[in-house]
Scaffold this motif. Structure first.
Motif, PDB file in Angstrom:
ATOM      1  N   ALA A 116       3.479   9.721 -10.346  1.00 21.42           N
ATOM      2  CA  ALA A 116       2.212   8.880 -11.010  1.00 21.42           C
ATOM      3  C   ALA A 116       1.494   8.332  -9.838  1.00 21.42           C
ATOM      4  O   ALA A 116       1.996   7.990  -8.767  1.00 21.42           O
ATOM      5  CB  ALA A 116       2.975   7.810 -11.762  1.00 21.42           C
ATOM      6  N   GLY A 117      -0.067   8.238 -10.275  1.00 16.57           N
ATOM      7  CA  GLY A 117      -0.937   7.613  -9.290  1.00 16.57           C
ATOM      8  C   GLY A 117      -2.100   7.373  -9.912  1.00 16.57           C
ATOM      9  O   GLY A 117      -2.279   7.642 -11.210  1.00 16.57           O
ATOM     10  N   TRP A 118      -2.968   6.681  -9.251  1.00 11.97           N
ATOM     11  CA  TRP A 118      -4.276   6.328  -9.750  1.00 11.97           C
ATOM     12  C   TRP A 118      -5.407   7.502  -9.348  1.00 11.97           C
ATOM     13  O   TRP A 118      -5.505   7.843  -8.244  1.00 11.97           O
ATOM     14  CB  TRP A 118      -4.643   5.089  -9.104  1.00 11.97           C
ATOM     15  N   SER A 142      -8.886  23.631  -8.042  1.00 10.29           N
ATOM     16  CA  SER A 142      -9.021  22.239  -8.083  1.00 10.29           C
ATOM     17  C   SER A 142      -8.175  21.201  -7.380  1.00 10.29           C
ATOM     18  O   SER A 142      -7.099  21.431  -7.178  1.00 10.29           O
ATOM     19  CB  SER A 142      -9.261  21.972  -9.636  1.00 10.29           C
ATOM     20  N   VAL A 143      -8.818  20.138  -6.958  1.00  9.44           N
ATOM     21  CA  VAL A 143      -8.087  19.103  -6.074  1.00  9.44           C
ATOM     22  C   VAL A 143      -8.322  17.705  -6.976  1.00  9.44           C
ATOM     23  O   VAL A 143      -9.198  17.242  -7.729  1.00  9.44           O
ATOM     24  CB  VAL A 143      -8.700  18.980  -4.934  1.00  9.44           C
ATOM     25  N   VAL A 144      -6.827  17.066  -7.016  1.00  6.74           N
ATOM     26  CA  VAL A 144      -6.739  15.674  -7.597  1.00  6.74           C
ATOM     27  C   VAL A 144      -6.007  14.985  -6.489  1.00  6.74           C
ATOM     28  O   VAL A 144      -4.799  15.233  -6.253  1.00  6.74           O
ATOM     29  CB  VAL A 144      -6.139  15.627  -8.852  1.00  6.74           C
ATOM     30  N   THR A 145      -6.701  13.723  -6.117  1.00  5.85           N
ATOM     31  CA  THR A 145      -5.891  12.838  -5.123  1.00  5.85           C
ATOM     32  C   THR A 145      -5.408  11.662  -6.023  1.00  5.85           C
ATOM     33  O   THR A 145      -6.197  11.029  -6.594  1.00  5.85           O
ATOM     34  CB  THR A 145      -6.891  12.467  -4.116  1.00  5.85           C
ATOM     35  N   LEU A 146      -4.455  11.459  -5.773  1.00  7.96           N
ATOM     36  CA  LEU A 146      -3.581  10.189  -6.624  1.00  7.96           C
ATOM     37  C   LEU A 146      -3.335   9.182  -5.566  1.00  7.96           C
ATOM     38  O   LEU A 146      -2.716   9.393  -4.764  1.00  7.96           O
ATOM     39  CB  LEU A 146      -2.247  10.587  -7.273  1.00  7.96           C
ATOM     40  N   TRP A 184       0.776  -1.260   0.101  1.00  9.81           N
ATOM     41  CA  TRP A 184       0.054  -0.068   0.125  1.00  9.81           C
ATOM     42  C   TRP A 184       0.809   1.141  -0.003  1.00  9.81           C
ATOM     43  O   TRP A 184       1.763   1.064   0.665  1.00  9.81           O
ATOM     44  CB  TRP A 184      -0.941   0.041   1.170  1.00  9.81           C
ATOM     45  N   VAL A 185       0.614   2.289  -0.708  1.00 10.48           N
ATOM     46  CA  VAL A 185       1.220   3.280  -0.807  1.00 10.48           C
ATOM     47  C   VAL A 185       0.327   4.739  -0.480  1.00 10.48           C
ATOM     48  O   VAL A 185      -0.966   4.823  -0.961  1.00 10.48           O
ATOM     49  CB  VAL A 185       1.950   3.677  -2.379  1.00 10.48           C
ATOM     50  N   ARG A 186       0.859   5.536   0.177  1.00 14.76           N
ATOM     51  CA  ARG A 186       0.174   6.610   0.561  1.00 14.76           C
ATOM     52  C   ARG A 186      -0.161   7.562  -0.430  1.00 14.76           C
ATOM     53  O   ARG A 186       0.531   7.691  -1.649  1.00 14.76           O
ATOM     54  CB  ARG A 186       0.726   7.642   1.714  1.00 14.76           C
ATOM     55  N   PRO A 187      -1.685   8.177  -0.611  1.00 15.76           N
ATOM     56  CA  PRO A 187      -1.977   9.317  -1.785  1.00 15.76           C
ATOM     57  C   PRO A 187      -1.216  10.362  -1.583  1.00 15.76           C
ATOM     58  O   PRO A 187      -0.859  10.720  -0.633  1.00 15.76           O
ATOM     59  CB  PRO A 187      -3.635   9.137  -1.210  1.00 15.76           C
TER      60      PRO A 187
END
Length: 154
Positions: free
Chosen positions: A39-41, A22-26, A9-12
């Motif tokens: 890079a993230g989802w 605007s906010v994007v959580t990876l 598991w990796v922290r967002p």
């Protein structure tokens, strides 16, 4: 994982654009080896941002098992790999796949698939090879890019 999950598991990370807030959580975000990209989802896509905060690209997962693992950067930062898998802790027998993403084009391709045991984690510590572990300590392998072979490690 923090909740006792079987897989890594990796922290967002959260990106905030201060021009419009605007906010994007990876989810499962990873920083490139040189620290210039992340890079993230997010919303089912692999997103790639540059150090300046601009989006570089995005890719959808391959049409394989439904779950995705954290992106893992190549040592030179030109590619990523990630796992796709069926189950988180082996609760059901399923499939897993290793997917390679070219950072310049965001083109994806499946390198290999495996079932019983599913792959649990992937590491890319050396150019030209991946280290893979099986779910619930079911084995370890080296994948060689040049030969395309998966070899068990002792």
């Amino acid at each position: 994982g923090p909740d006792g999950a079987c897989r890594p598991w990796v922290r967002p990370m959260t990106r905030v654009d201060v021009s419009d807030w605007s906010v994007v959580t990876l989810d499962q975000a990873a920083t490139s080896p040189d620290g210039t990209k992340v890079a993230g989802w997010a919303n089912g896509e692999l997103l790639l941002f540059g150090g300046d905060g601009d989006e570089i690209g995005r890719a959808v997962p391959a049409a394989l098992p439904p779950n995705v693992g954290p992106p893992v950067w190549s040592p030179d930062g030109t590619s990523l790999v990630y796992l796709q898998f069926t189950s988180f802790c082996g609760e059901t027998t399923g499939e897993s796949a290793v997917v390679l993403v070219d950072v310049a084009t965001m083109a994806s391709r499946v390198l290999l698939t495996q079932s019983a045991p599913e792959f649990e984690s992937v590491a890319w510590n050396e150019a030209g090879q991946l280290q893979l572990s099986g779910l619930l300590d079911s084995g370890q392998w080296i994948y060689d890019f040049e030969s395309g072979r998966l070899v068990p490690t002792p």
